[in-house]
Design a protein around this motif. Structure first.
Motif, PDB file in Angstrom:
ATOM      1  N   LEU A  29       2.677  -0.996  10.728  1.00  0.00           N
ATOM      2  CA  LEU A  29       2.358  -1.624   8.990  1.00  0.00           C
ATOM      3  C   LEU A  29       3.425  -2.299   8.600  1.00  0.00           C
ATOM      4  O   LEU A  29       3.514  -3.440   8.244  1.00  0.00           O
ATOM      5  CB  LEU A  29       2.067  -0.339   8.325  1.00  0.00           C
ATOM      6  CG  LEU A  29       1.702  -0.914   6.915  1.00  0.00           C
ATOM      7  CD1 LEU A  29       0.284  -1.712   6.993  1.00  0.00           C
ATOM      8  CD2 LEU A  29       1.380   0.339   5.994  1.00  0.00           C
ATOM      9  N   LEU A  30       4.794  -1.823   9.151  1.00  0.00           N
ATOM     10  CA  LEU A  30       5.974  -2.337   8.719  1.00  0.00           C
ATOM     11  C   LEU A  30       6.217  -3.703   9.295  1.00  0.00           C
ATOM     12  O   LEU A  30       6.837  -4.562   8.895  1.00  0.00           O
ATOM     13  CB  LEU A  30       7.129  -1.501   8.551  1.00  0.00           C
ATOM     14  CG  LEU A  30       7.154  -0.254   7.847  1.00  0.00           C
ATOM     15  CD1 LEU A  30       8.367   0.956   8.079  1.00  0.00           C
ATOM     16  CD2 LEU A  30       6.891  -0.403   6.438  1.00  0.00           C
ATOM     17  N   ASN A  31       5.839  -3.778  10.730  1.00  0.00           N
ATOM     18  CA  ASN A  31       6.252  -4.990  11.563  1.00  0.00           C
ATOM     19  C   ASN A  31       5.152  -5.758  11.648  1.00  0.00           C
ATOM     20  O   ASN A  31       5.124  -6.723  12.530  1.00  0.00           O
ATOM     21  CB  ASN A  31       6.573  -4.395  12.974  1.00  0.00           C
ATOM     22  CG  ASN A  31       7.707  -3.599  12.851  1.00  0.00           C
ATOM     23  OD1 ASN A  31       8.811  -3.766  11.968  1.00  0.00           O
ATOM     24  ND2 ASN A  31       7.717  -2.412  13.786  1.00  0.00           N
ATOM     25  N   LYS A  32       3.998  -5.475  10.994  1.00  0.00           N
ATOM     26  CA  LYS A  32       2.811  -6.449  10.982  1.00  0.00           C
ATOM     27  C   LYS A  32       3.115  -7.915  10.595  1.00  0.00           C
ATOM     28  O   LYS A  32       3.736  -8.134   9.574  1.00  0.00           O
ATOM     29  CB  LYS A  32       1.764  -5.875  10.141  1.00  0.00           C
ATOM     30  CG  LYS A  32       0.364  -6.304  10.372  1.00  0.00           C
ATOM     31  CD  LYS A  32      -0.655  -5.633   9.525  1.00  0.00           C
ATOM     32  CE  LYS A  32      -1.870  -6.270   9.803  1.00  0.00           C
ATOM     33  NZ  LYS A  32      -3.211  -5.535   9.151  1.00  0.00           N
ATOM     34  N   ARG A  33       2.593  -8.881  11.409  1.00  0.00           N
ATOM     35  CA  ARG A  33       2.773 -10.196  11.321  1.00  0.00           C
ATOM     36  C   ARG A  33       1.745 -10.877  10.503  1.00  0.00           C
ATOM     37  O   ARG A  33       1.898 -11.992   9.930  1.00  0.00           O
ATOM     38  CB  ARG A  33       3.218 -10.907  12.627  1.00  0.00           C
ATOM     39  CG  ARG A  33       4.653 -10.469  13.113  1.00  0.00           C
ATOM     40  CD  ARG A  33       5.024 -11.354  14.298  1.00  0.00           C
ATOM     41  NE  ARG A  33       6.499 -11.033  14.808  1.00  0.00           N
ATOM     42  CZ  ARG A  33       7.561 -11.082  14.494  1.00  0.00           C
ATOM     43  NH1 ARG A  33       7.590 -12.137  13.447  1.00  0.00           N
ATOM     44  NH2 ARG A  33       8.606 -10.739  15.132  1.00  0.00           N
ATOM     45  N   GLU A  34       0.576 -10.099  10.719  1.00  0.00           N
ATOM     46  CA  GLU A  34      -0.498 -10.839  10.094  1.00  0.00           C
ATOM     47  C   GLU A  34      -0.581 -10.483   8.471  1.00  0.00           C
ATOM     48  O   GLU A  34       0.165  -9.668   7.993  1.00  0.00           O
ATOM     49  CB  GLU A  34      -1.833 -10.380  10.685  1.00  0.00           C
ATOM     50  CG  GLU A  34      -2.087 -10.530  12.539  1.00  0.00           C
ATOM     51  CD  GLU A  34      -1.313  -9.454  13.136  1.00  0.00           C
ATOM     52  OE1 GLU A  34      -1.679  -8.154  12.680  1.00  0.00           O
ATOM     53  OE2 GLU A  34      -0.588  -9.755  13.630  1.00  0.00           O
ATOM     54  N   SER A  35      -1.574 -11.162   7.729  1.00  0.00           N
ATOM     55  CA  SER A  35      -1.915 -10.757   6.466  1.00  0.00           C
ATOM     56  C   SER A  35      -2.261  -9.314   6.327  1.00  0.00           C
ATOM     57  O   SER A  35      -2.979  -8.805   7.293  1.00  0.00           O
ATOM     58  CB  SER A  35      -3.013 -11.524   5.847  1.00  0.00           C
ATOM     59  OG  SER A  35      -2.567 -13.014   5.842  1.00  0.00           O
ATOM     60  N   LEU A  36      -1.841  -8.504   5.443  1.00  0.00           N
ATOM     61  CA  LEU A  36      -2.274  -7.208   5.183  1.00  0.00           C
ATOM     62  C   LEU A  36      -3.663  -6.848   4.738  1.00  0.00           C
ATOM     63  O   LEU A  36      -3.917  -7.880   3.922  1.00  0.00           O
ATOM     64  CB  LEU A  36      -1.177  -6.569   4.075  1.00  0.00           C
ATOM     65  CG  LEU A  36       0.360  -6.493   4.738  1.00  0.00           C
ATOM     66  CD1 LEU A  36       1.051  -5.919   3.450  1.00  0.00           C
ATOM     67  CD2 LEU A  36       0.556  -5.611   5.745  1.00  0.00           C
ATOM     68  N   THR A  37      -4.248  -6.132   5.124  1.00  0.00           N
ATOM     69  CA  THR A  37      -5.649  -5.791   4.648  1.00  0.00           C
ATOM     70  C   THR A  37      -5.629  -5.023   3.468  1.00  0.00           C
ATOM     71  O   THR A  37      -4.619  -4.344   3.180  1.00  0.00           O
ATOM     72  CB  THR A  37      -6.448  -5.076   5.738  1.00  0.00           C
ATOM     73  OG1 THR A  37      -6.044  -3.829   6.168  1.00  0.00           O
ATOM     74  CG2 THR A  37      -6.211  -5.920   7.118  1.00  0.00           C
ATOM     75  N   ALA A  38      -6.669  -4.593   3.026  1.00  0.00           N
ATOM     76  CA  ALA A  38      -6.881  -3.963   1.628  1.00  0.00           C
ATOM     77  C   ALA A  38      -6.278  -2.405   2.214  1.00  0.00           C
ATOM     78  O   ALA A  38      -5.754  -1.593   1.304  1.00  0.00           O
ATOM     79  CB  ALA A  38      -8.374  -3.764   1.215  1.00  0.00           C
ATOM     80  N   ASP A  39      -6.831  -2.044   3.245  1.00  0.00           N
ATOM     81  CA  ASP A  39      -6.367  -0.786   3.764  1.00  0.00           C
ATOM     82  C   ASP A  39      -4.852  -0.562   3.880  1.00  0.00           C
ATOM     83  O   ASP A  39      -4.289   0.390   3.549  1.00  0.00           O
ATOM     84  CB  ASP A  39      -6.853  -0.246   5.181  1.00  0.00           C
ATOM     85  CG  ASP A  39      -8.602   0.234   4.894  1.00  0.00           C
ATOM     86  OD1 ASP A  39      -8.948   0.501   3.705  1.00  0.00           O
ATOM     87  OD2 ASP A  39      -9.399   0.243   5.839  1.00  0.00           O
ATOM     88  N   ASP A  40      -4.106  -1.775   4.678  1.00  0.00           N
ATOM     89  CA  ASP A  40      -2.848  -1.617   4.459  1.00  0.00           C
ATOM     90  C   ASP A  40      -1.914  -1.529   3.283  1.00  0.00           C
ATOM     91  O   ASP A  40      -1.298  -0.759   3.238  1.00  0.00           O
ATOM     92  CB  ASP A  40      -2.319  -3.173   5.183  1.00  0.00           C
ATOM     93  CG  ASP A  40      -2.824  -3.350   6.691  1.00  0.00           C
ATOM     94  OD1 ASP A  40      -3.060  -2.115   7.356  1.00  0.00           O
ATOM     95  OD2 ASP A  40      -2.788  -4.276   7.221  1.00  0.00           O
ATOM     96  N   TYR A  41      -2.482  -2.163   2.162  1.00  0.00           N
ATOM     97  CA  TYR A  41      -1.900  -2.223   0.932  1.00  0.00           C
ATOM     98  C   TYR A  41      -2.011  -0.761   0.472  1.00  0.00           C
ATOM     99  O   TYR A  41      -1.243  -0.295  -0.216  1.00  0.00           O
ATOM    100  CB  TYR A  41      -2.512  -3.406   0.154  1.00  0.00           C
ATOM    101  CG  TYR A  41      -2.172  -4.598  -0.225  1.00  0.00           C
ATOM    102  CD1 TYR A  41      -0.754  -5.056  -0.188  1.00  0.00           C
ATOM    103  CD2 TYR A  41      -2.918  -5.663   0.605  1.00  0.00           C
ATOM    104  CE1 TYR A  41      -0.333  -6.220  -0.242  1.00  0.00           C
ATOM    105  CE2 TYR A  41      -2.450  -7.070   0.931  1.00  0.00           C
ATOM    106  CZ  TYR A  41      -0.850  -7.206   0.564  1.00  0.00           C
ATOM    107  OH  TYR A  41      -0.514  -8.556   0.518  1.00  0.00           O
ATOM    108  N   LYS A  42      -3.159  -0.113   0.835  1.00  0.00           N
ATOM    109  CA  LYS A  42      -3.350   1.346   0.153  1.00  0.00           C
ATOM    110  C   LYS A  42      -2.409   2.027   0.836  1.00  0.00           C
ATOM    111  O   LYS A  42      -1.673   3.200   0.019  1.00  0.00           O
ATOM    112  CB  LYS A  42      -4.817   1.607   0.718  1.00  0.00           C
ATOM    113  CG  LYS A  42      -5.195   2.691  -0.069  1.00  0.00           C
ATOM    114  CD  LYS A  42      -6.855   3.339   0.214  1.00  0.00           C
ATOM    115  CE  LYS A  42      -7.469   4.274  -0.466  1.00  0.00           C
ATOM    116  NZ  LYS A  42      -8.876   4.555  -0.264  1.00  0.00           N
ATOM    117  N   GLU A  43      -2.102   1.840   2.124  1.00  0.00           N
ATOM    118  CA  GLU A  43      -1.084   2.730   2.570  1.00  0.00           C
ATOM    119  C   GLU A  43       0.308   2.202   2.090  1.00  0.00           C
ATOM    120  O   GLU A  43       1.041   3.346   1.792  1.00  0.00           O
ATOM    121  CB  GLU A  43      -1.050   2.540   4.216  1.00  0.00           C
ATOM    122  CG  GLU A  43      -2.122   3.126   5.035  1.00  0.00           C
ATOM    123  CD  GLU A  43      -2.001   2.680   6.612  1.00  0.00           C
ATOM    124  OE1 GLU A  43      -1.147   3.602   6.947  1.00  0.00           O
ATOM    125  OE2 GLU A  43      -2.658   2.042   7.129  1.00  0.00           O
TER     126      GLU A  43
END
Length: 108
Positions: A29-43
């Motif tokens: 999640l911290l290294n993700k280069r793509e746009s964050l998803t709603a689930d990512d934001y929740k985390e």
């Protein structure tokens, strides 16, 4: 804003520790280069809770700073996360106002 020296030191400690809960998030999640998803934001929105849990039992950190760490993404209008911050918290605690990123952005 009037703060005594001890409050300034406590605010500095809180500012340094506010995002320590990010260490509990998965590296993907911290290294993700793509746009964050709603689930990512929740985390990601859980990191203040993790930060608070990491410092809550410390005897050298004031309770007001612990609340500030928990509510550092809160805003004066009551929005933000993880909780809807109460305006009273921000107005009465020097440390909360110092740590809140929203206050810094608003002042710039």
């Amino acid at each position: 804003m009037k703060c005594n020296r001890a409050d300034v030191y406590q605010a500095a400690i809180g500012g340094c520790l506010a995002d320590c809960g990010m260490a509990k998030l998965p590296p993907r999640l911290l290294n993700k280069r793509e746009s964050l998803t709603a689930d990512d934001y929740k985390e990601i929105h859980a990191h203040p809770i993790f930060s608070y849990k990491m410092i809550k039992d410390s005897s050298i950190i004031k309770d007001s700073v612990k609340v500030a760490v928990l509510e550092h993404h809160g805003r004066l209008d009551g929005t933000g996360y993880p909780n809807k911050a109460h305006e009273l918290i921000f107005k009465n605690h020097c440390c909360c106002r110092c740590i809140s990123r929203h206050d810094f952005r608003k002042g710039i």
